[in-house]
Design an enzyme around this catalytic site. Sequence first.
Site, PDB file in Angstrom:
ATOM      1  N   TRP A 157     -56.671  -4.594 -26.278  1.00  0.00           N
ATOM      2  CA  TRP A 157     -56.092  -3.860 -25.161  1.00  0.00           C
ATOM      3  C   TRP A 157     -54.585  -3.747 -25.225  1.00  0.00           C
ATOM      4  O   TRP A 157     -53.986  -2.900 -24.568  1.00  0.00           O
ATOM      5  CB  TRP A 157     -56.477  -4.527 -23.829  1.00  0.00           C
ATOM      6  CG  TRP A 157     -56.203  -6.002 -23.777  1.00  0.00           C
ATOM      7  CD1 TRP A 157     -57.090  -7.009 -23.997  1.00  0.00           C
ATOM      8  CD2 TRP A 157     -54.943  -6.639 -23.523  1.00  0.00           C
ATOM      9  NE1 TRP A 157     -56.475  -8.235 -23.892  1.00  0.00           N
ATOM     10  CE2 TRP A 157     -55.152  -8.033 -23.594  1.00  0.00           C
ATOM     11  CE3 TRP A 157     -53.659  -6.168 -23.224  1.00  0.00           C
ATOM     12  CZ2 TRP A 157     -54.133  -8.955 -23.408  1.00  0.00           C
ATOM     13  CZ3 TRP A 157     -52.630  -7.091 -23.028  1.00  0.00           C
ATOM     14  CH2 TRP A 157     -52.880  -8.459 -23.122  1.00  0.00           C
ATOM     15  N   ASN A 158     -53.910  -4.599 -26.000  1.00  0.00           N
ATOM     16  CA  ASN A 158     -52.452  -4.666 -25.883  1.00  0.00           C
ATOM     17  C   ASN A 158     -51.723  -3.512 -26.562  1.00  0.00           C
ATOM     18  O   ASN A 158     -50.644  -3.112 -26.118  1.00  0.00           O
ATOM     19  CB  ASN A 158     -51.918  -6.017 -26.380  1.00  0.00           C
ATOM     20  CG  ASN A 158     -52.330  -6.339 -27.791  1.00  0.00           C
ATOM     21  OD1 ASN A 158     -53.268  -5.754 -28.336  1.00  0.00           O
ATOM     22  ND2 ASN A 158     -51.643  -7.285 -28.402  1.00  0.00           N
ATOM     23  N   ARG A 166     -54.171   2.378 -36.979  1.00  0.00           N
ATOM     24  CA  ARG A 166     -53.970   1.699 -38.257  1.00  0.00           C
ATOM     25  C   ARG A 166     -55.288   1.254 -38.882  1.00  0.00           C
ATOM     26  O   ARG A 166     -55.308   0.816 -40.039  1.00  0.00           O
ATOM     27  CB  ARG A 166     -52.975   0.546 -38.113  1.00  0.00           C
ATOM     28  CG  ARG A 166     -53.433  -0.700 -37.465  1.00  0.00           C
ATOM     29  CD  ARG A 166     -52.275  -1.673 -37.376  1.00  0.00           C
ATOM     30  NE  ARG A 166     -52.714  -2.990 -36.960  1.00  0.00           N
ATOM     31  CZ  ARG A 166     -51.873  -3.956 -36.608  1.00  0.00           C
ATOM     32  NH1 ARG A 166     -50.562  -3.744 -36.626  1.00  0.00           N
ATOM     33  NH2 ARG A 166     -52.327  -5.141 -36.249  1.00  0.00           N
ATOM     34  N   LYS A 181     -65.123   0.406 -31.083  1.00  0.00           N
ATOM     35  CA  LYS A 181     -65.354  -0.197 -29.775  1.00  0.00           C
ATOM     36  C   LYS A 181     -64.004  -0.630 -29.224  1.00  0.00           C
ATOM     37  O   LYS A 181     -63.457  -1.663 -29.593  1.00  0.00           O
ATOM     38  CB  LYS A 181     -66.292  -1.404 -29.912  1.00  0.00           C
ATOM     39  CG  LYS A 181     -67.067  -1.774 -28.642  1.00  0.00           C
ATOM     40  CD  LYS A 181     -66.242  -2.178 -27.456  1.00  0.00           C
ATOM     41  CE  LYS A 181     -65.493  -3.478 -27.683  1.00  0.00           C
ATOM     42  NZ  LYS A 181     -64.712  -3.896 -26.430  1.00  0.00           N
ATOM     43  N   PRO A 182     -63.396   0.171 -28.324  1.00  0.00           N
ATOM     44  CA  PRO A 182     -62.118  -0.229 -27.743  1.00  0.00           C
ATOM     45  C   PRO A 182     -62.302  -1.299 -26.681  1.00  0.00           C
ATOM     46  O   PRO A 182     -63.401  -1.486 -26.142  1.00  0.00           O
ATOM     47  CB  PRO A 182     -61.592   1.077 -27.133  1.00  0.00           C
ATOM     48  CG  PRO A 182     -62.826   1.838 -26.773  1.00  0.00           C
ATOM     49  CD  PRO A 182     -63.847   1.477 -27.829  1.00  0.00           C
ATOM     50  N   LEU A 258     -55.905 -11.844 -36.255  1.00  0.00           N
ATOM     51  CA  LEU A 258     -56.268 -12.735 -35.152  1.00  0.00           C
ATOM     52  C   LEU A 258     -55.018 -13.278 -34.441  1.00  0.00           C
ATOM     53  O   LEU A 258     -54.007 -12.612 -34.376  1.00  0.00           O
ATOM     54  CB  LEU A 258     -57.169 -13.845 -35.686  1.00  0.00           C
ATOM     55  CG  LEU A 258     -58.373 -13.343 -36.508  1.00  0.00           C
ATOM     56  CD1 LEU A 258     -59.164 -14.495 -37.097  1.00  0.00           C
ATOM     57  CD2 LEU A 258     -59.265 -12.436 -35.668  1.00  0.00           C
ATOM     58  N   ARG A 285     -41.349  -7.347 -26.410  1.00  0.00           N
ATOM     59  CA  ARG A 285     -42.170  -6.184 -26.743  1.00  0.00           C
ATOM     60  C   ARG A 285     -43.528  -6.343 -26.072  1.00  0.00           C
ATOM     61  O   ARG A 285     -44.191  -7.373 -26.209  1.00  0.00           O
ATOM     62  CB  ARG A 285     -42.340  -6.090 -28.264  1.00  0.00           C
ATOM     63  CG  ARG A 285     -43.034  -4.820 -28.716  1.00  0.00           C
ATOM     64  CD  ARG A 285     -43.230  -4.834 -30.218  1.00  0.00           C
ATOM     65  NE  ARG A 285     -43.786  -3.579 -30.691  1.00  0.00           N
ATOM     66  CZ  ARG A 285     -44.370  -3.416 -31.879  1.00  0.00           C
ATOM     67  NH1 ARG A 285     -44.458  -4.442 -32.703  1.00  0.00           N
ATOM     68  NH2 ARG A 285     -44.855  -2.244 -32.233  1.00  0.00           N
ATOM     69  N   GLU A 388     -50.941 -19.731 -27.773  1.00  0.00           N
ATOM     70  CA  GLU A 388     -50.338 -18.403 -27.734  1.00  0.00           C
ATOM     71  C   GLU A 388     -50.086 -18.030 -26.270  1.00  0.00           C
ATOM     72  O   GLU A 388     -51.005 -17.977 -25.470  1.00  0.00           O
ATOM     73  CB  GLU A 388     -51.270 -17.396 -28.403  1.00  0.00           C
ATOM     74  CG  GLU A 388     -50.638 -16.063 -28.692  1.00  0.00           C
ATOM     75  CD  GLU A 388     -51.500 -15.180 -29.587  1.00  0.00           C
ATOM     76  OE1 GLU A 388     -50.961 -14.229 -30.166  1.00  0.00           O
ATOM     77  OE2 GLU A 388     -52.719 -15.447 -29.699  1.00  0.00           O
ATOM     78  N   SER A 448     -43.122  -5.025 -37.607  1.00  0.00           N
ATOM     79  CA  SER A 448     -44.185  -4.029 -37.771  1.00  0.00           C
ATOM     80  C   SER A 448     -43.633  -2.731 -38.334  1.00  0.00           C
ATOM     81  O   SER A 448     -42.635  -2.193 -37.851  1.00  0.00           O
ATOM     82  CB  SER A 448     -44.858  -3.759 -36.425  1.00  0.00           C
ATOM     83  OG  SER A 448     -45.413  -4.932 -35.883  1.00  0.00           O
TER      84      SER A 448
END
Length: 485
Positions: A157-158, A166, A181-182, A258, A285, A388, A448
Site C-alpha cells: 500500500w505504501n 517496477r 493483487k494490490p 521484504l 519520504r 521497523e 531508489s
Amino acid sequence: MSGLDLLGSDKRNLFIGGTWREADSGARIEVIDPADGSVLTDVADASPDEAVEALDAAVAAQADWARTPPRERSEILRRAFDLLTERAGDVAHLMSLEMGKPVAEAKGEVTYGAEFFRWYAEEAVRIHGRWMQAPAGGSRLLTIKKPVGPCLFITPWNFPLAMGTRKIGPAIAAGCTMVVKPASQTPLTMLALASFLEEVGLPPGVLNVVTTSSTGELSSTLQADDRLRKVSFTGSTGVGRKLVAQSADRLQRLSMELGGNAPFVVFEDADVDAAVDGAMIAKMRNMGEACTSANRFLVHSSVATEFAEKLGARMGALTLGRGQDEGVDVGPLIDEKALETVSQLVTDAVHDGARVVTGGSAQDGPGFFYRPTVLVDVPVDSAINVEEIFGPVAPITTFETEDEAIGRANDTEYGLASYVYTRDLARTIRLAEALEFGMIGVNTGLVSNPAAPFGGMKSSGFGREGGFEGIEEYLETTYVALPAG
C-alpha cells in the site's frame, strides 16, 4: 478529471482477461481515507476461484504474448509511460486520497513509477543470449532467453503505483503474463494503472488485476497451481516467509522485497547540514512508511548534539494535514493499527530512557496522524532500534569508532538499505565492503532509481527490481549444444 474521476464505477471491479467485472458474490471492499477515516469508495472483493480465473486468462495469453515482437512490447510500455506522465496530476490526487501522502510527493512517485515503464521499454529490445565456440572445439554453444511465464505480483500500500510498475514493466518487456493483487488499502491506483495499460493496447489477459480481502487464500490457491511460474512480493518479512514456503512444492521463481531496518550513519567528518538534508529525505519520504526509510540514526558523539538539534528543528517545522491540501508536508499514516504501532514504539523508547526533541505523540482529531518526532539518548537495545518503525520517527544513538558503527549497523536481521555520511573516500570504500545491505547511499538520502538494482539481503529478501538486473528475474536461460559442422 481528477482523483476518483479516473475510475468509473465499472473500473472499480476485477480486471480479468481484458474485461472489467464484479465479483460473483457481489462482495465489496471499502477503501478508507486515512485523513479522516471516512469511506472513499469500494472495490470488488474476489474469491480464490476468481483468482484462478485470472490465472486462466494469463495462461491463455502467455504463448501469444511471448511470441509478440520485442519492439511491440517496447512500444506499449513507452505509450504507457507517456500516458502516465500526461495524467500525473490526476493519478497523484487519487493516490493521495487512498493512502494519504501529499499530492506533491505523490507526483514524485508517479514520475518515479513511470520511469520503470520507460526503462523497460528500452530493455525489451535488448534481451539476448550468446553464441560461442566450445573451449575444446568440436561444438558450438547457444543460449536463448525465454519468458518465465505466468506471474503473481502482490504489491503493498505504501507505493501503490511504483511497486506495481517496477514488477509489471520488466514482465511486459520479457514477455510474461501476470495476475496482480494490490493491497486492499490502496487498490484504486493499481486499477487506474490497469485502465491505462488497456488504453495503450496491452492485449487482454497479459495483465489481470484481482482485488481481494483474502490475500492469504488467493496466494495459497495460485501457488498450488502448476501453471504459475513466478511470484514477486513486496511487503513484510513474515508474509514473505509464508510465500517462500508455499513456493517449495512447485519450485516457483521468487523475488522477495521484504522488511528493512536501515541505519543512517553520520561520522565525525560529515557535513552535518548535508546529513540533515539527507536525513529528511531518508526518514520523511512517504511519512516514514517506506522499507528504505532510515530507521536507526547512528551519529558520532562529537556531532550528535548539532545533528539532533538541526534535525529536530526541521522535523518540528513540518506541517501535518490532508494530502490534498496546500502547504501540507506530512500526511496521515495508513490506518489506525499503524498509528498505534508507532505510538507504542515511541512510548516504549521514552520509558527506556530516550528523550523527545520534537513531536512524540499523535495529533488530536480525526485521521491517523503522528507528529514528526526526533528522539535522543535512545538505548541501543530499545525496540524502536530493532523493529521497523514505518512512521515519522527518528531515534538517535551515538557511537565512537568506525568499527562500532559498522557492527551496530549490521546488527539486524535485515539488509535492504543503509546510508552513510562521511567525507573520507577510503572510509567510504571500507563501508561499502563491510555493510551488509543491498543498497548503500553515500552522502545522499535517496537510493531508489529505476536504472539501479533495488533489493536486499538477509531477511530483507532476494532478487532485484530495476536496472539491467530486473528483467533477468523474468527470463529463463536455455542452452543448446550444436555440432561444429
